[in-house]
Design a protein around this motif. Structure first.
Motif, short mmCIF file in Angstrom:
data_model
loop_
_atom_site.label_atom_id
_atom_site.label_comp_id
_atom_site.label_asym_id
_atom_site.label_seq_id
_atom_site.Cartn_x
_atom_site.Cartn_y
_atom_site.Cartn_z
N ALA A 112 0.82 -1.21 0.00
CA ALA A 112 0.00 0.00 0.00
C ALA A 112 0.86 1.27 0.00
CB ALA A 112 -0.96 -0.01 1.18
N GLY A 113 1.93 1.27 -0.77
CA GLY A 113 2.74 2.47 -0.93
C GLY A 113 3.72 2.74 0.19
N ARG A 114 3.82 1.80 1.13
CA ARG A 114 4.73 1.99 2.26
C ARG A 114 5.74 0.85 2.33
NH1 ARG A 114 3.03 5.58 6.14
NH2 ARG A 114 0.87 6.23 5.94
N VAL A 115 6.86 1.12 2.99
CA VAL A 115 7.81 0.05 3.28
C VAL A 115 7.34 -0.64 4.55
CG1 VAL A 115 10.19 -0.49 3.88
CG2 VAL A 115 9.71 1.30 2.21
N MET A 116 7.08 -1.94 4.46
CA MET A 116 6.60 -2.67 5.63
C MET A 116 7.76 -3.31 6.39
SD MET A 116 3.58 -1.96 5.29
CE MET A 116 2.37 -2.88 6.21
N GLU A 117 8.75 -3.74 5.61
CA GLU A 117 9.87 -4.40 6.26
C GLU A 117 11.08 -4.28 5.36
OE1 GLU A 117 9.04 -8.40 7.47
OE2 GLU A 117 10.88 -8.55 8.65
N THR A 118 12.25 -4.14 5.97
CA THR A 118 13.47 -4.10 5.19
C THR A 118 14.59 -4.76 5.97
OG1 THR A 118 15.18 -2.68 4.24
CG2 THR A 118 13.91 -1.76 6.05
N GLY A 119 15.56 -5.28 5.24
CA GLY A 119 16.69 -5.92 5.90
C GLY A 119 17.51 -6.69 4.91
N PRO A 120 18.62 -7.26 5.37
CA PRO A 120 19.40 -8.14 4.51
C PRO A 120 18.49 -9.27 4.04
CG PRO A 120 20.55 -7.71 6.57
CD PRO A 120 19.18 -7.16 6.73
N THR A 121 18.52 -9.61 2.75
CA THR A 121 17.48 -10.47 2.19
C THR A 121 17.31 -11.79 2.94
OG1 THR A 121 18.01 -9.50 0.07
CG2 THR A 121 16.61 -11.44 0.04
N GLU A 122 18.43 -12.45 3.21
CA GLU A 122 18.29 -13.77 3.83
C GLU A 122 17.68 -13.65 5.22
OE1 GLU A 122 21.59 -16.45 3.09
OE2 GLU A 122 21.17 -17.40 5.01
N GLU A 123 18.18 -12.69 5.97
CA GLU A 123 17.65 -12.42 7.31
C GLU A 123 16.16 -12.12 7.26
OE1 GLU A 123 19.00 -11.91 10.45
OE2 GLU A 123 17.39 -10.71 11.34
N VAL A 131 14.92 -4.09 14.29
CA VAL A 131 14.86 -5.25 15.17
C VAL A 131 16.22 -5.90 15.34
CG1 VAL A 131 12.42 -5.80 14.94
CG2 VAL A 131 14.02 -6.62 13.23
N SER A 132 17.08 -5.74 14.36
CA SER A 132 18.43 -6.27 14.49
C SER A 132 19.31 -5.64 13.42
CB SER A 132 18.45 -7.79 14.32
OG SER A 132 18.16 -8.12 12.98
N ALA A 133 20.61 -5.83 13.53
CA ALA A 133 21.50 -5.30 12.51
C ALA A 133 22.50 -6.38 12.14
CB ALA A 133 22.23 -4.06 13.02
N THR A 134 22.75 -6.50 10.85
CA THR A 134 23.68 -7.51 10.38
C THR A 134 24.69 -6.82 9.49
OG1 THR A 134 21.67 -8.76 10.04
CG2 THR A 134 23.73 -9.88 9.54
N ARG A 135 25.88 -7.37 9.40
CA ARG A 135 26.87 -6.83 8.51
C ARG A 135 26.64 -7.41 7.12
NH1 ARG A 135 29.95 -3.39 10.24
NH2 ARG A 135 31.56 -2.70 8.80
N VAL A 136 26.44 -6.53 6.15
CA VAL A 136 26.33 -6.98 4.77
C VAL A 136 27.41 -6.27 4.00
CG1 VAL A 136 24.96 -6.95 2.68
CG2 VAL A 136 23.88 -7.44 4.86
N GLY A 137 28.41 -7.00 3.57
CA GLY A 137 29.54 -6.38 2.87
C GLY A 137 30.25 -5.43 3.81
N THR A 138 30.30 -4.15 3.42
CA THR A 138 31.07 -3.19 4.20
C THR A 138 30.19 -2.38 5.13
OG1 THR A 138 30.81 -1.60 2.44
CG2 THR A 138 32.80 -2.94 2.39
N HIS A 160 17.75 -4.62 10.04
CA HIS A 160 16.51 -5.32 9.75
C HIS A 160 15.43 -4.57 10.52
CE1 HIS A 160 14.06 -9.34 10.00
NE2 HIS A 160 13.44 -8.38 9.34
N ALA A 161 14.52 -3.96 9.79
CA ALA A 161 13.51 -3.14 10.44
C ALA A 161 12.14 -3.50 9.92
CB ALA A 161 13.80 -1.66 10.18
#
Lengths: 311, 322, 347
Positions: free
Chosen positions: C229-240, C310-317, C322-323
């Motif tokens: 619906a035009g909003r970001v619902m979730e974002t994060g490193p893909t696998e996570e 909700v968490s943070a992961t290192r992706v590359g540099t 993950h929110a």
């Protein structure tokens, strides 16, 4: 020509989604239906179309109420020949002293119903042949189409003149001649519509349910080819009126002294300096034909929303 | 009542007057209460086969038997009553329902003659209810529904004649992910409840896995493999099946890039000799220049020389191609 | 942070029948150099609008709020001149329908070289040499012959490769790929996905990959944004994000997806998402997903949840957060309104 949903770009899907709410809740589809109507009514709200509708409506009123509106008897001759517009005779008088305004008003009674008759007859005849040619195909369909080719080979007006001349000049013969020359285009358009419907899955689906050929034609084919037919008929209404006027102009239409617009223009050309004799019936033809064309265009937009530029 | 396709060949005239074989000798049987999934890439002839099976087009060779009797190709005349038990669900619900007629009217067209006049409407509403469409919307026009709802209505229309076999030609391809699931679940439910046989045609092997009892894989007009669905996934009997499975992107830990298949689907007008999959096959050998037959392979059949003596095939093709 | 693109608080509204219609609401998103960012969502979620907004290819009368900073310039500020400067040159696009993107009457070579001569100012000879090189890069067999051919002489997969070559001709920093594999068969799709993966590693390129298929992103994208619906619902490193989905919408999308992993026995039955998808224009107050959500609580229909880490992961540099925008699974520290007492079902 066939609409495939999957080919819609997401942009239009989103715009669609923005105006329309698909939902299971019963109020939503009603809202959607209403919005579809406003979408359509937007076409009718364009100023040009409004003017065209007013003009067409005005001419209908004029045709119906001619005896009340006309200041004089259209056939009444007087000694006041070639009176300039103004004074007693708003549009002036012609060579026989007849009031041009009254003749233009009465002309509506003649020209409009005649044009309608021509269009309806040609639509019925050409439409039927088109339906058959599109649905049955084979030898019958091919023969019908070759016949239309034959008609298309001649300029319409020449053919109409030939036919009308062969029958002899009269109103009825002019109408018959014009039906004969104008049915092929209906056959063509309707056949095209039917051919595109033939490949539609809803027709396949309904035949798979065991619906017979006549019922399939009536329920699936005819309603869906109705749109193009109505558009064409509206556009052709103007054309028929022009052809009828042309035949009258050449003396092959309604016999004098009948007040027919084309015949009146012909009279006026005898003396161009008396411009009002032909200009006013000319304007009458112009306004009716233009109104028909604009309404026809609007109808086309209504039936084929894809042709509307920018929703 | 079952549907049987025997050695179906569909040919059409292609460019330069050459004959193109879209379908080249396919035999399939759809039993009541069973779902046969037919999977293949675009241009493999699966849609032509669907249209032949439903009688919409005529097979160049071979026969379609419904309940043991040949199915007459649909002409402009009324369809014979005994064939009404064979119905079809089309790919695009937006074009398979007449836009200018109310949906109840379209369903009423197919109500069998033995339904008394007075209960015809309630019969139609019953079919709509079966697919989860409420009776109070039955009087609406197709444009008042979403794609998923329309496809369920189209399924209800197919049910009106009390069919014993349904042919579903890519019925969910035109739909959104969430409507896809609705429609697929509706179809599976009907097969179980009404003991209907179904030929489910799709390009999506993963989706077919969820509903088909038997899966048939088609490549360039021929069956490459046909097997019980579970076996097809766990022990594919044809390298093409393995490639299809390996090409599906997966959601799982450490999911790498899907494995691509070398080359492109050849032009159906110019099919390679021998095994048609040979030019793209990671296991191709000299034997493959001869045409394989559908040999028995475990509980299914496969047209591959590898299984001829009974060998097993590696699940993934060897080289990844970018 | 060395970001290539940074959208913050971007809202887009289009002229509607009666009032402007929102298609994007408060979208914050960034793309680093050399990164593949996935945008996932159903139709009407605004995922394509995001791509179009970046190129300034919105319909007439569209209004953009917020900032779109690309290579240090705010594209959204000003009259659209900034968009014209980057479009096709620094930001290029590949569409779902490659047939429509290619001119049917011109050879592939003409289309490719014309693009380079215009944007890079190359001479005919240089442009031709580079065209051959590009065709090799996208793995078109026999490049010289392919350049003399017309688009219709290629299969769908090859045409999409050509469209990619044309998009890459001006050496863009960001390639927006809008459902580029949706119309293709799986085996061909796999090849194109591998091509994108290789291009990012070989060239100085970032890709924004827009799709409805989470599986495609699982294979390809470093990070993913899930739109609804035009909003970001979730974002994060893909696998996570896919394996530990926090938002019920992401979870629902995943369980509506046909299972492909070898589960041994019977596949898990598909679970449909109840109700109808909302669009930005039709979305209810509060969280737009609440009418379809199994976990909803009382606040959900009143307050729009913000994206909460909700968490943070290192992706590359970089550190990738993950929110999720969910009151239940990613609550913001102080609950914004007093929750009514009858909050049953809340964990």
């Amino acid at each position: 020509m066939t609409r495939t949903h999957s080919s819609l770009t997401e942009l239009t899907e989103e715009q669609e989604a923005a105006t329309v709410t698909p939902s299971d809740d019963p109020a939503a589809p009603r809202r959607r239906w209403w919005q579809a109507r406003t979408e359509a009514s937007r076409i009718w709200r364009q100023p040009v179309v409004v003017v065209a509708l007013l003009v067409a409506g005005a001419w209908l009123v004029v045709a119906i109420a001619a005896p009340l509106l006309a200041p004089f008897d259209p056939l009444q001759q007087s000694s006041d020949v070639y009176a300039s517009p103004g004074g007693d005779h708003l549009f002036g008088t012609d060579a026989l002293g007849r009031d041009v305004l009254s003749r233009v008003i009465y002309g509506a009674r003649l020209s409009i119903p005649l044009a309608l008759t021509i269009v309806l007859c040609a639509l019925a005849f050409g439409g039927l042949l088109g339906l058959v040619a599109g649905y049955v195909r084979g030898i019958i369909g091919e023969s019908i189409m070759r016949l239309t080719d034959l008609f298309f080979a001649f300029p319409q007006i020449i053919l109409a003149m030939a036919v009308a001349a062969a029958f002899g000049p009269s109103t009825l013969n002019a109408v018959v001649a014009l039906v004969i020359v104008s049915w092929p285009i209906y056959a063509r358009v309707i056949r095209g519509a039917v051919l595109s419907i033939r490949s539609e899955d809803y027709l396949n689906a309904s035949r798979m349910l065991g619906v017979g050929p006549v019922a399939a034609l009536r329920r699936d084919v005819m309603p869906n080819s109705f749109g193009p037919a109505v558009v064409l008929a509206t556009l052709e209404l103007g054309n028929s009126m022009l052809l009828l006027a042309a035949l009258s102009f050449l003396g092959l239409g309604p016999r004098p002294p009948a007040a027919e617009w084309g015949a009146m223009i012909a009279l006026g050309t005898n003396d161009i300096s008396r411009w009002w004799v032909s200009v006013f019936p000319g304007l009458a033809i112009l306004t009716v034909v233009m109104a028909c064309n604009i309404i026809g265009d609007a109808l086309r937009d209504r039936f084929d929303p894809q042709s509307v530029g920018g929703r | 009542m079952s549907l049987e396709l025997r050695d179906i060949v569909v040919e059409y005239r292609g460019a330069h007057n050459s004959m193109v074989r879209a379908v080249n000798g396919v035999s399939l049987t759809v039993e009541p209460g069973k779902v046969v999934g037919l999977v293949g890439e675009s241009g493999c002839g699966k849609s032509s086969l669907a249209r032949v099976a439903s009688g919409l087009i005529k097979a160049s060779k071979g026969s379609v038997l419904f309940d043991g009797e040949p199915v007459a190709p649909l002409s402009w005349q009324r369809r014979p009553r005994r064939e009404l038990g064979l119905q079809m669900v089309f790919q695009n619900p937006y074009s398979s329902l007449n836009p200018r007629r109310r949906i109840d009217a379209q369903l009423l067209d197919g109500v069998p003659a033995d339904v008394p006049r007075r209960s015809r409407r309630s019969y139609v509403l019953e079919q709509l209810d079966r697919v989860g469409v409420a009776p109070d919307v039955a009087g609406r026009f197709p444009h008042q529904f979403s794609g998923g709802q329309l496809q369920r209505i189209a399924i209800a229309r197919a049910l009106v004649t009390r069919p014993s076999v349904l042919i579903a030609d890519e019925p969910v391809t035109a739909l959104d992910a969430s409507s896809q699931v609705h429609v697929v679940n509706t179809l599976t439910q009907l097969v179980r409840d009404l003991d209907v046989g179904m030929l489910f045609i799709s390009h999506d092997l993963a989706l077919v896995r969820h509903i088909a009892d038997t899966t048939a894989v088609m490549y360039l007009g021929k069956l490459a493999e046909t097997a019980p669905t579970a076996q097809l996934w766990s022990q594919p009997g044809h390298p093409y099946t393995s490639s299809l499975i390996a090409a599906i992107p997966q959601v799982k830990a450490g999911a790498g890039l899907p494995v691509a298949l070398a080359g492109e689907v050849p032009d159906p007008a110019n099919v390679p000799t021998g095994c048609a999959f040979r030019p793209r096959c990671p296991h191709a050998s000299d034997e493959c220049t001869r045409e394989p037959e559908l040999w028995p392979h475990r509980a299914g059949r496969s047209a591959c020389w590898l299984i001829h003596p009974g060998t097993e095939i590696p699940v993934r093709p060897a080289q990844p191609v970018a | 942070m060395g970001e290539l693109l940074s959208m913050s608080g971007v809202g887009v509204s289009l002229p509607g029948l009666h009032r402007p219609v929102d298609v994007l609401k408060d979208v914050t998103l960034d793309v680093d150099p050399g990164e593949i960012v996935g945008i996932a969502g159903e139709s009407g979620s605004g995922k394509s609008m995001t791509g179009r907004a970046l190129l300034g290819l919105l319909p007439d009368g569209a209004r953009v709020r917020g900032s779109i900073v690309f290579e240090g310039t705010d594209l959204a500020a000003g009259s659209g001149k900034a968009f014209r400067k980057v479009r096709g040159r620094r930001i290029a696009m590949v569409f779902q329908d490659s047939t429509a993107a290619l001119h049917p009457m011109l050879t592939v070579g003409t289309q490719l070289t014309e693009h380079m001569r215009r944007h890079l100012g190359l001479g005919r000879r240089d442009a031709n040499a580079r065209a051959v090189q590009l065709m090799e890069q996208v793995r078109i067999p026999d490049p010289a012959r392919a350049l003399r051919s017309y688009p219709h002489q290629f299969s769908g997969g090859m045409r999409q490769r050509i469209a990619i070559a044309i998009a890459l001709a001006a050496e863009p920093a960001l390639l927006i790929a809008d459902e580029p594999t949706t119309a293709l068969d799986v085996t061909v799709q796999a090849g194109i996905l591998r091509l994108f993966d290789r291009l990012v590693r070989e060239m100085d390129l970032s890709i924004m990959f827009i799709t409805h298929d989470l599986g495609v992103l699982a294979a390809l994208a470093n990070r993913t944004y899930v739109f609804y619906a035009g909003r970001v619902m979730e974002t994060g490193p893909t696998e996570e994000l896919l394996l530990r989905a926090q938002h019920p919408y992401t979870g629902a999308l995943l369980s509506a997806r046909p299972e492909t992993a070898d589960t041994g026995g019977e596949p898990v039955p598909l679970r449909p998402i109840p109700g109808q998808p909302a669009t930005a224009a039709s979305s209810p107050p509060g969280c737009p997903f609440h009418p379809r959500c199994p976990d909803r609580v009382a606040v959900c229909d009143q307050v729009t949840p913000p994206l909460v880490q909700v968490s943070a992961t290192r992706v590359g540099t970089r550190e990738a957060a993950h929110a999720a925008a969910c009151h239940v699974h990613a609550p913001a520290a102080p609950v914004p309104v007093a929750v009514p007492a009858h909050r049953e079902g809340a964990p």
